[in-house]
Scaffold this motif. Structure first.
Motif, PDB file in Angstrom:
ATOM      1  N   VAL A  53      54.528  30.572  14.721  1.00  0.00           N
ATOM      2  CA  VAL A  53      55.211  31.577  15.558  1.00  0.00           C
ATOM      3  C   VAL A  53      54.843  31.282  17.013  1.00  0.00           C
ATOM      4  O   VAL A  53      53.718  30.868  17.308  1.00  0.00           O
ATOM      5  CB  VAL A  53      54.818  33.046  15.202  1.00  0.00           C
ATOM      6  CG1 VAL A  53      55.573  33.569  14.017  1.00  0.00           C
ATOM      7  CG2 VAL A  53      53.332  33.192  14.985  1.00  0.00           C
ATOM      8  N   GLU A  57      56.264  35.475  20.354  1.00  0.00           N
ATOM      9  CA  GLU A  57      56.374  36.225  19.092  1.00  0.00           C
ATOM     10  C   GLU A  57      55.033  36.835  18.690  1.00  0.00           C
ATOM     11  O   GLU A  57      54.971  37.962  18.197  1.00  0.00           O
ATOM     12  CB  GLU A  57      56.889  35.309  17.988  1.00  0.00           C
ATOM     13  CG  GLU A  57      58.365  34.977  18.153  1.00  0.00           C
ATOM     14  CD  GLU A  57      58.842  33.881  17.208  1.00  0.00           C
ATOM     15  OE1 GLU A  57      60.019  33.908  16.847  1.00  0.00           O
ATOM     16  OE2 GLU A  57      58.021  32.988  16.854  1.00  0.00           O
ATOM     17  N   HIS A 114      61.891  40.493  14.460  1.00  0.00           N
ATOM     18  CA  HIS A 114      60.783  40.444  13.492  1.00  0.00           C
ATOM     19  C   HIS A 114      61.038  41.349  12.283  1.00  0.00           C
ATOM     20  O   HIS A 114      60.100  41.968  11.770  1.00  0.00           O
ATOM     21  CB  HIS A 114      59.473  40.863  14.164  1.00  0.00           C
ATOM     22  CG  HIS A 114      59.104  40.062  15.365  1.00  0.00           C
ATOM     23  ND1 HIS A 114      58.585  38.788  15.277  1.00  0.00           N
ATOM     24  CD2 HIS A 114      59.183  40.332  16.688  1.00  0.00           C
ATOM     25  CE1 HIS A 114      58.348  38.315  16.494  1.00  0.00           C
ATOM     26  NE2 HIS A 114      58.713  39.236  17.370  1.00  0.00           N
TER      27      HIS A 114
END
Lengths: 261, 323
Positions: A53, A57, A114
């Motif tokens: 990620v 993020e 997400h």
């Protein structure tokens, strides 16, 4: 591994976003602005260290966890009907501020793509509320049951996110660390006699009667219990640290060592 | 005729949603389970799920697909009621003891938080980003609306737009997104999603204005609390706003009576009477009708299917309700 400078910059960055999102002119007149729990940042950095990620993020997921933490902390300040030391408006706004912070975790996750990790967060909130309810009504016969509940209430959000990234060991470490940290805080908090659900659970278990407000905190028996548990959790954390996968020279490792000293 | 009679044909699907709601709030923690079920069994019109289902009919309706968002919206509504009762220190809701009264504030806080999280879990069924974006914005907006309501309490210098923005956030938003999300979850066209949102928004505005009127003209028996409750709590609603605007003495009386510790019930009743005869009720009714007209206009843009008639009837019912 984050260097000290990088670490400071990143924390400042997170702090700025957090402050910007949680700021509300009117709320801030009555409610203390929420604080970020830096240890959540350190644990989650470590949990996502090798995950695929991006830095952005990671930051977004960390912020979501911090908003949840802020919501829980704010709702703990909602006073009971019998005791309104801070006034009715404070109570009303504590309810709404907590709800508002909680809505921020949801938007932080979904606005940034997400959605996949969303159930980890919502499930953790449910579990934590279940534990808080058990603590509030002190539903324990055994000491270990109480400790497990305290551990889960304090650390399961971080532990569940860590587990999502395949770092179960780190999650176990987080539960012990946050339990220990909260025990320190509760033992030293002598001013406010309005008990948190954490303190309420311990008080009811040790003293054999329920109360959310006490005239003296911590009463002698509860203090002895906390002292004993702190020693025991320190030993446990020390043991876990020796066998854990936590990398040396990381901010997290330094925090863990610091709490033991 | 009762509101529920207007959507009798949805009974099977409403039962499915009711079961899903019951399943959703189940908890391994016995008291949390008890508190959630207590709340669920206190009833409610389930108007938000109904709007979801009727709006879903404008797409490829499948109850198994739309039920998750219907449940999520009803859970959000329920959770906010539990927390509202803590805010208002309310003992009764729909004639039953509130969670905070039956247990305590802390129990109500944990129950509300638990149910909010359950709502998000239900919504997580959808992978469509728009569903989440709409829902998360509405959740934040509801909170901000309530914070502003507290901020504006006992502020007698409010403008109409402040009132309208507050009722939008407090009520209209959730009804508008119930319609919108029902349409999105059933894959209705973007155009129809937008018409349904507009319908829901206007119906919600009209609904809240009527609610505010009834707070003045309803009897204690109908309202389950003394008339003028909003004003007594310092909340300025449309009839009072109009009365203050028309007659400065009303503003002075409101200020003197409601902010005095020695105000008698007789004084308050006189004040309520003054507001009722100021033309404020009629003005509020007119504005409510105007919103309903806009809701009907939004409906005109939609295809003629049976669900459209139901939405029309619901809007008419809301416009004409007396308690």
């Amino acid at each position: 591994m984050l260097e000290l400078e990088q670490e400071t910059t990143e924390i400042q960055h997170i702090q700025r976003i957090f402050d910007g999102k949680t700021a509300h002119h009117y709320l801030n007149k009555y409610i203390d602005p929420p604080e970020i729990e830096k240890d959540i940042i350190f644990f989650l950095w470590e949990a996502m260290r090798t995950a695929s990620v991006s830095a952005v993020e990671k930051r977004e997921q960390i912020l979501a966890a911090l908003f949840i933490h802020a919501a829980f902390e704010t709702h703990e300040k909602v006073e009971t009907g019998r005791h309104v030391k801070h006034g009715i408006k404070h109570r009303q706004l504590a309810v709404l501020a907590g709800d508002f912070f909680s809505s921020l975790y949801y938007s932080m996750l979904v606005d940034n793509g997400h959605v996949k990790i969303l159930p980890i967060f919502s499930d953790s909130i449910q579990k934590i509320n279940e534990q808080k309810m058990s603590l509030h009504f002190c539903e324990y016969k055994e000491e270990e049951e109480l400790l497990e509940s305290l551990r889960s209430a304090e650390g399961s959000l971080v532990a569940n996110i860590a587990a999502y990234y395949g770092k179960e060991g780190l999650g176990t470490l987080a539960k012990t660390y946050f339990l220990l940290k909260k025990m320190y805080r509760e033992r030293e908090r002598e001013q406010d006699k309005h008990l948190s659900s954490f303190a309420e659970g311990i008080y009811s278990f040790v003293e054999g009667r329920r109360a959310d407000i006490v005239s003296e905190w911590p009463p002698p028996q509860t203090k002895s219990f906390l002292d004993e548990q702190i020693r025991s959790q320190q030993a446990e954390l020390s043991r876990q640290l020796k066998t854990s996968v936590c990398h040396k020279n990381t901010p997290l490792f330094r925090r863990l060592k610091a709490i033991l000293s | 005729m009762k509101l529920a009679d207007l959507y009798l044909f949805l009974r099977t699907d409403i039962n499915k949603i009711e079961k899903e709601l019951e399943r959703s709030v189940k908890s391994e923690q016995s008291l949390l389970n008890e508190a959630s079920l207590h709340l669920l069994r206190a009833g409610g019109k389930r108007i938000r799920p109904v709007f979801v289902m009727l709006s879903g009919k404008f797409g490829h309706y499948d109850i198994e697909k739309v039920k998750h968002i219907a449940v999520a919206l009803e859970l959000i509504h329920m959770a906010s009621l539990v927390h509202d009762d803590v805010i208002d220190d309310a003992e009764l809701r729909r004639g039953k003891k509130t969670i905070k009264a039956k247990w305590d504030n802390r129990t109500a806080m944990y129950t509300g938080d638990y149910i909010f999280a359950k709502a998000v879990e239900k919504a997580a069924f959808y992978k469509n980003k728009k569903v989440h974006s709409v829902l998360s914005k509405a959740m934040a907006e509801i909170c901000i609306g309530e914070i502003e309501q507290i901020r504006d309490q006992f502020n007698w210098d409010q403008q109409l737009k402040t009132y309208l923005r507050r009722i939008k956030r407090k009520t209209a938003s959730l009804i508008a997104i119930s319609c919108q999300l029902g349409a999105i979850s059933a894959g209705a066209s973007e155009e129809n999603q937008s018409h349904l949102f507009r319908y829901g928004y206007n119906v919600g505005m009209s609904y809240q204005i009527i609610d505010d009127i009834l707070d003045f003209i309803g009897t204690e028996e109908e309202l389950g609390k003394p008339a003028g409750g909003d004003l007594r709590q310092g909340n300025v609603t449309l009839p009072a706003l109009y009365a203050m605007c028309q007659d400065n003495s009303v503003k002075r009386d409101i200020h003197d009576i409601l902010q005095s510790d020695q105000a008698s019930e007789e004084n308050v009743l006189d004040l309520l009477e003054k507001i009722k005869t100021s033309g404020g009720i009629e003005y509020a009714r007119k504005l409510s009708k105007r919103y309903l007209q806009k809701a009907f206009s939004a409906l005109e843009e939609l295809p003629d299917i049976p669900a459209k008639s139901s939405l029309e009837e619901i809007a008419m019912y809301i416009g004409g309700r007396n308690y």
